[in-house]
Structure formats: structure tokens, C-alpha cells
Design an enzyme around this catalytic site. Structure first.
Site, short mmCIF file in Angstrom:
data_model
loop_
_atom_site.label_atom_id
_atom_site.label_comp_id
_atom_site.label_asym_id
_atom_site.label_seq_id
_atom_site.Cartn_x
_atom_site.Cartn_y
_atom_site.Cartn_z
N GLY A 1 23.48 4.67 8.70
CA GLY A 1 24.62 5.19 9.48
C GLY A 1 25.23 6.43 8.84
CB CYS B 1 11.19 -3.08 4.90
SG CYS B 1 12.41 -4.36 5.30
CE LYS C 1 12.30 4.58 8.72
NZ LYS C 1 12.81 3.87 9.89
CG ASN D 1 8.90 -0.23 7.17
OD1 ASN D 1 9.32 0.41 6.20
ND2 ASN D 1 9.61 -1.15 7.78
N GLY E 1 21.66 8.64 9.45
CA GLY E 1 23.03 9.06 9.78
C GLY E 1 23.14 10.03 10.93
C1 SIN Z 1 13.46 -1.82 7.53
O1 SIN Z 1 14.37 -1.57 6.76
O2 SIN Z 1 12.39 -1.27 7.42
C2 SIN Z 1 13.63 -2.82 8.62
C3 SIN Z 1 14.80 -3.70 8.51
C4 SIN Z 1 14.44 -5.14 8.44
O3 SIN Z 1 13.81 -5.68 9.36
O4 SIN Z 1 14.78 -5.79 7.44
#
Ligand code: SIN
Length: 315
Positions: free
Chosen positions: A217, A130, A165, A127, A244
Site C-alpha cells: 500500500g 511470498c 517477481k 512468485n 503503493g
Molecule cells: C504474496 O505475497 O506473494 C502473496 C500473499 C500470500 O498469499 O500470502
């Protein structure tokens, strides 16, 4: 019956549908709505080294065409994940992907090292994107050198397939995708949430405590689809579309632009059981068009642009 099986980053998926991180628990919590056997794969909520409480409430707000969140990577940390969650995942009848997140470059490699020996984990999703931590600065997915450093560190720590990601909140997502590929990523997940905000004009209050958060979304689909396509054109590794997606038609659109799989996220909140209905519906749509295998649809976007993208995952 049309074949929905696909291959992505060396993983065999029974169909191209994965749950998106953070929308389906860590894995088996939602099995009464959508059993793993109807999915290509399950992606966990982001796991970090230490437990995180997340951001102050309110941290979710519904909007006209989607959802704003500012969860802040709440999770119980890697120790609890290894001890309590992963043993249950051994019984998951689909590919299991653990999504990892960190505040420092080294955090990601350390997490990968912790997960490397665990047979329950088929792949890691990094990730990089975020928007709800580090003040929304997105340091790992807006600077190609930072993205490269994170992926390189994780690559050195594990031989498991790696998905990077990415964030849509950049000028040139292709540049970041190429950096992740150069550092050893096996696939690109495109994309995480867009930075957004909402406000109630009557109270003057923002919808979420952090004011800005991740928007996901239906409303983001055109942006996310564009990002996925730009990644397809920029790298040779497979691209996993995300953003989405709610219907079988949405899934097929992402495949036509060249994605080899997709992740379904926000739609799971309104009706998690729809994840289980997607594969049969896709099979029906393919049969209607006389398409025997989903592989035949991947990367078939018809464009008059001079450079036709090579199908993602060509290797
Ligand atoms: C994310 O956007 O990677 C996760 C969302 C979050 O936990 O803030």
C-alpha cells in the site's frame, strides 16, 4: 488522444496498467468494477501445484498507510485452475498473466509445464517472493543462486514470456534481478510486499496470526520505487513496477524511473473501480503536457548521477 500502448517482454499492452497478483481474484471476478478492456493485463492470484488452505486467521490487518497480509498462498491448486478458471479467461480482452508459486525449485517448472500449452495464458509471473510461506525465509528471492535455479527451470519448461517477481526484503535487489535475467526471465516485477508487523498494545496481540507478514500500500511506495529503479539500472529486460500505486501520478512516477508497466494491488481493495479510471486520467495528464505517447516518458528520470540507466526493455 495520447497513446498509452506499450510493449513489455514481447507483449503488446493497450496501456501499462496490470492488476497485481492476489488483489483482483484470478481475473474476471472484478470485471463489473474494472472490465479487462480498460487494462493492459490481469495477473492471477498465485497458483500452486496442490490446493492450499493458507495461514490461520486473522491474516489481514489494516495499518496507518497500507495493509499487512499473511494469506499463505491460499488457492485451489493447478488442476482446478486449469479446469475452472482458465476457460473463462479466453474471453478476457487484455493480456493474461498466471502467477505461479512453489515450495521447491521443481514445483515452479512443473507448473510452467502444465500451463505451457494453454492459449489463454500470455505470460507467467514467477512468485519468488511470498513472505508468508516457508516461515518467511524467502529462499527464492534472497539468494541469487536459488532465484536463478527457479527461473532456469521454468525457462526450460515454457517459451511463454516470464516475469520474475522479486522481494524488496534484500540488501541488493539488483543482484537478484541480474540472476533472474541470466536465467532467462523476460521481465522483472519489482516488488512484492515488505516484511512487516503490527500490534495492538492494549491486547498485546499481533495484527495477524503469523506476527510477521507482507506490508503493501501507500506506505511502501518510496521503497518500491527505489527497488524498481535499482532493477532498471541493473538489467536490460523490462521492469514492471509494483508497490503503493493508487493514482495516475503514481503510475507515471514508475514510468519515469524506467518501468515499462506497473501492477496495481492494495488500492484495488479500497476501490477496485479506480483501476478503470487510471488510463483515461493518464491520457489526460499526458495531453496536458503535450506528450503524444507514453513511450516518450519511460526512463526519462533526470539525474546527475554518472551512470544514466538504459531504458528498461531496450531490447
Ligand atoms: C504474496 O505475497 O506473494 C502473496 C500473499 C500470500 O498469499 O500470502
Amino acid at each position: 488522444m495520447a497513446s498509452l500502448a506499450t510493449n513489455c517482454a514481447g507483449l503488446v499492452l493497450r496501456n501499462p496498467i496490470l492488476s497485481a497478483s492476489g488483489t483482483f481474484g484470478h481475473g474476471l471476478e472484478m470485471q463489473h468494477f474494472a472490465p479487462p478492456s480498460c487494462l493492459g493485463g490481469l495477473v492471477s492470484k498465485t497458483v500452486t501445484l496442490k490446493p492450499r488452505h493458507g495461514n490461520p486467521h486473522p491474516r489481514i490487518a489494516e495499518t496507518e498507510a497500507g495493509l499487512l497480509n499473511s494469506i499463505g498462498l491460499e488457492n485451489r491448486g493447478i488442476e482446478a485452475y486449469l479446469r475452472d478458471v482458465l476457460p473463462q479467461m479466453a474471453s478476457a480482452d487484455c493480456v493474461v498473466v498466471t502467477n505461479i508459486g512453489g515450495e521447491r525449485v521443481e514445483d515452479f517448472a512443473e507448473l510452467a509445464a502444465c500451463l505451457d500449452a494453454r492459449p489463454e495464458v500470455d505470460a507467467l509471473e514467477i512468485n519468488l517472493s511470498c513472505p508468508n510461506v516457508q516461515g518467511g525465509k524467502l529462499p527464492f528471492s534472497t539468494d541469487p543462486r536459488m532465484a536463478e535455479a527457479v527461473v532456469r527451470g521454468v525457462r526450460a519448461a515454457t517459451r511463454k514470456p516470464l516475469f520474475a517477481k522479486l522481494s524488496p526484503n534484500v540488501t541488493d535487489i539488483g543482484e537478484i534481478a541480474r540472476a533472474a535475467e541470466a536465467a532467462g526471465a523476460d521481465a522483472i516485477t519489482a516488488v512484492n510486499t515488505l516484511l512487516g508487523m503490527s500490534v495492538d498494545w492494549r491486547t498485546g496481540k499481533p495484527g495477524i496470526n503469523t506476527v510477521m507478514g507482507g506490508y503493501s500500500g501507500a506506505g511502501i511506495k518510496p521503497v518500491a520505487l527505489r527497488c524498481a529503479w535499482q532493477c532498471v539500472r541493473s538489467v536490460r529486460i523490462p521492469v514492471i513496477g509494483c508497490g503503493g500505486i493508487a493514482t495516475a501520478h503514481d503510475v507515471l512516477e514508475y514510468l519515469v524511473v524506467g518501468c515499462r508497466a506497473v501492477e496495481v494491488g492494495t488500492a484495488c481493495f479500497s476501490d477496485p473501480s479506480q483501476l478503470a479510471r487510471l488510463a483515461p486520467e493518464i491520457a489526460r495528464l499526458l495531453e496536458e503536457r503535450g506528450i503524444e505517447s507514453i513511450e516518450h516518458l519511460i526512463g526519462t528520470l533526470r539525474t546527475t548521477l554518472p551512470v544514466q540507466p538504459a531504458p528498461a526493455g531496450a531490447r
